[in-house]
Design a protein around this motif. Structure first.
Motif, PDB file in Angstrom:
ATOM      1  N   GLY A   1       9.929  -3.939   2.933  1.00 31.65           N
ATOM      2  CA  GLY A   1       8.893  -3.072   2.390  1.00 31.65           C
ATOM      3  C   GLY A   1       9.452  -1.830   1.725  1.00 31.65           C
ATOM      4  N   ALA A   2      10.660  -1.921   1.220  1.00 33.42           N
ATOM      5  CA  ALA A   2      11.323  -0.744   0.660  1.00 33.42           C
ATOM      6  C   ALA A   2      10.654  -0.275  -0.628  1.00 33.42           C
ATOM      7  N   ARG A   3      10.679   1.016  -0.825  1.00 32.05           N
ATOM      8  CA  ARG A   3      10.197   1.654  -2.044  1.00 32.05           C
ATOM      9  C   ARG A   3      11.205   2.741  -2.412  1.00 32.05           C
ATOM     10  N   HIS A   4      11.500   2.868  -3.700  1.00 30.60           N
ATOM     11  CA  HIS A   4      12.428   3.900  -4.163  1.00 30.60           C
ATOM     12  C   HIS A   4      12.098   5.245  -3.520  1.00 30.60           C
ATOM     13  N   PRO A   5      13.096   5.944  -2.958  1.00 32.03           N
ATOM     14  CA  PRO A   5      14.548   5.742  -3.089  1.00 32.03           C
ATOM     15  C   PRO A   5      15.205   4.990  -1.937  1.00 32.03           C
ATOM     16  N   ASP A   6      14.476   4.133  -1.216  1.00 33.05           N
ATOM     17  CA  ASP A   6      15.062   3.463  -0.058  1.00 33.05           C
ATOM     18  C   ASP A   6      16.302   2.660  -0.429  1.00 33.05           C
ATOM     19  N   HIS A   7      16.225   1.896  -1.526  1.00 34.10           N
ATOM     20  CA  HIS A   7      17.369   1.073  -1.929  1.00 34.10           C
ATOM     21  C   HIS A   7      18.587   1.965  -2.213  1.00 34.10           C
ATOM     22  N   LEU A   8      18.334   3.049  -2.935  1.00 34.74           N
ATOM     23  CA  LEU A   8      19.404   3.980  -3.289  1.00 34.74           C
ATOM     24  C   LEU A   8      19.961   4.686  -2.059  1.00 34.74           C
ATOM     25  N   ASP A   9      19.092   5.086  -1.150  1.00 36.83           N
ATOM     26  CA  ASP A   9      19.555   5.725   0.077  1.00 36.83           C
ATOM     27  C   ASP A   9      20.481   4.794   0.855  1.00 36.83           C
TER      28      ASP A   9
ATOM     29  N   LEU B   1      15.019  -4.291   0.877  1.00 35.18           N
ATOM     30  CA  LEU B   1      14.367  -4.872  -0.291  1.00 35.18           C
ATOM     31  C   LEU B   1      12.873  -4.562  -0.297  1.00 35.18           C
ATOM     32  N   SER B   2      12.310  -4.619  -1.490  1.00 37.08           N
ATOM     33  CA  SER B   2      10.875  -4.456  -1.677  1.00 37.08           C
ATOM     34  C   SER B   2      10.161  -5.790  -1.465  1.00 37.08           C
ATOM     35  N   PRO B   3       8.850  -5.781  -1.316  1.00 31.90           N
ATOM     36  CA  PRO B   3       8.120  -7.041  -1.104  1.00 31.90           C
ATOM     37  C   PRO B   3       8.244  -7.982  -2.300  1.00 31.90           C
ATOM     38  N   HIS B   4       8.302  -9.268  -2.002  1.00 32.75           N
ATOM     39  CA  HIS B   4       8.384 -10.310  -3.031  1.00 32.75           C
ATOM     40  C   HIS B   4       7.191 -11.247  -2.859  1.00 32.75           C
TER      41      HIS B   4
ATOM     42  N   SER C   1      22.403  -6.113 -12.703  1.00 35.91           N
ATOM     43  CA  SER C   1      20.955  -6.039 -12.850  1.00 35.91           C
ATOM     44  C   SER C   1      20.397  -4.812 -12.127  1.00 35.91           C
ATOM     45  N   ALA C   2      19.612  -5.006 -11.071  1.00 30.47           N
ATOM     46  CA  ALA C   2      19.137  -3.855 -10.298  1.00 30.47           C
ATOM     47  C   ALA C   2      20.301  -3.086  -9.693  1.00 30.47           C
ATOM     48  N   GLY C   3      21.375  -3.796  -9.354  1.00 29.48           N
ATOM     49  CA  GLY C   3      22.562  -3.129  -8.821  1.00 29.48           C
ATOM     50  C   GLY C   3      23.226  -2.233  -9.833  1.00 29.48           C
ATOM     51  N   ALA C   4      23.153  -2.603 -11.120  1.00 31.85           N
ATOM     52  CA  ALA C   4      23.673  -1.735 -12.174  1.00 31.85           C
ATOM     53  C   ALA C   4      22.855  -0.458 -12.257  1.00 31.85           C
ATOM     54  N   ALA C   5      21.521  -0.599 -12.156  1.00 37.13           N
ATOM     55  CA  ALA C   5      20.662   0.583 -12.144  1.00 37.13           C
ATOM     56  C   ALA C   5      20.994   1.478 -10.961  1.00 37.13           C
ATOM     57  N   LEU C   6      21.216   0.884  -9.796  1.00 38.29           N
ATOM     58  CA  LEU C   6      21.538   1.669  -8.605  1.00 38.29           C
ATOM     59  C   LEU C   6      22.851   2.432  -8.767  1.00 38.29           C
ATOM     60  N   ALA C   7      23.825   1.834  -9.462  1.00 32.24           N
ATOM     61  CA  ALA C   7      25.099   2.525  -9.674  1.00 32.24           C
ATOM     62  C   ALA C   7      24.890   3.816 -10.460  1.00 32.24           C
TER      63      ALA C   7
END
Length: 315
Positions: free
Chosen positions: A109-117, A89-92, A142-148
């Motif tokens: 501290g994730a930043r795209h494309p970390d979530h996708l990777d 996840l990214s910082p909140h 939501s964000a998971g739909a974008a990741l799909a």
């Protein structure tokens, strides 16, 4: 219901504690059945939203399936198993961490494309462990739909073919793509939805993707290629939205559906099938606010069974 299935927590990565996934086995040895794999939302950063949030949906999916003679006594006529993926996840801002004192494996501290990777790696792990190949429905909120959709956009057309290599030259491992995607409450056009909500989403988009100039390159609706060509084995997309959703508005769903229909050539509707045509259904009959949909799970179950019916199974 989900509690009656065999549950296993797997770690698909060793860099971060969030690189994990949960599996609920129904009939995993039956290769003729489908897996249902979930990617949760949470704006790429909310640590309160995790893989366990799929449990209410699993319960409702199973409740719609007729009783069967499976060893666990649960009717799961079309389903071999369920999986739900956690990812870095990214910082909140509401859950700050000090990078100087937080262990690396716990730091968000994730930043795209970390979530996708991580989603890629999780799916490769699942396919290697359970051997289901393309026999799965990928569900994202939501964000998971974008990741799909980002998963499809960043694939090689070959990875949509069962048995194709999961490695692309110079790129991380990539899984075989699903036969269907169910995406609800999805974020697809990051710049436009942020503008419609008066700039209030800029914080989490910046956290996940960096400066605003970089958002369009990652936005599913702005993918410059063809989802149809990229996703050779794909058969069906269902986009879901609730009129009671206060966080993602109707244009977000409408515009993504229009793009998939007009640019990618998917045939919209539930009428007679056209041989060889990929299908699209825009389902705007969900109930509840943005997170209430997965908290309840009934609407998610309805969409999953619609997808399974399009793939030839009946509840």
């Amino acid at each position: 219901m989900a509690a009656s299935l065999r549950y296993t927590l797997h770690h698909y990565g060793s860099h971060n504690d969030l690189q994990k996934l949960g599996v609920w086995e129904a009939e995993p040895a039956d290769k003729g059945k489908y897996w249902v794999v979930y990617i949760h939302g949470g704006a790429w950063r909310d640590p309160r939203v995790a893989h366990e949030t799929f449990v209410p949906s699993i319960d409702h999916i199973l409740s719609l399936s007729p009783a069967s003679s499976t060893s666990n006594g649960v009717g799961a006529i079309a389903i071999a198993g369920f999986a739900s993926i956690d990812y870095r996840l990214s910082p909140h801002p509401d859950f700050p961490q000090d990078p100087a004192t937080t262990p690396t494996n716990q730091y968000r501290g994730a930043r795209h494309p970390d979530h996708l990777d991580d989603v890629r790696s999780a799916l490769v792990f699942l396919q290697q462990t359970y051997g289901f190949g393309a026999n799965y429905v990928l569900v994202g909120h939501s964000a998971g739909a974008a990741l799909a959709f980002q998963l499809v956009a960043t694939s090689s057309p070959l990875t949509g073919t069962p048995g194709a290599s999961t490695m692309m030259a110079g790129a991380p491992a990539h899984p075989v793509l699903p036969v269907a995607i169910v995406a609800f409450g999805g974020l697809y056009d990051f710049t436009a939805v942020n503008e419609r909500f008066g700039g209030t989403y800029a914080s989490f988009f910046r956290s996940a993707f960096g400066d605003a100039d970089d958002w369009d390159a990652a936005a599913p609706i702005k993918f410059p290629g063809s989802y149809a060509e990229q996703w050779s084995n794909g058969e069906f997309v269902l986009l879901g939205w609730s009129p009671e959703d206060t966080l993602v508005d109707e244009p977000e769903a409408d515009n993504m559906a229009r793009r998939i229909r007009d640019i990618d050539g998917f045939v919209e509707g539930v009428g007679d099938e056209e041989a060889g045509k990929k299908r699209l259904l825009l389902f705007k009959d969900l109930r509840g606010d943005h997170d209430d949909i997965w908290r309840n799970g009934e609407g998610v179950a309805r969409m999953v069974w619609i997808a399974l019916q399009k793939l030839g199974f009946e509840p």
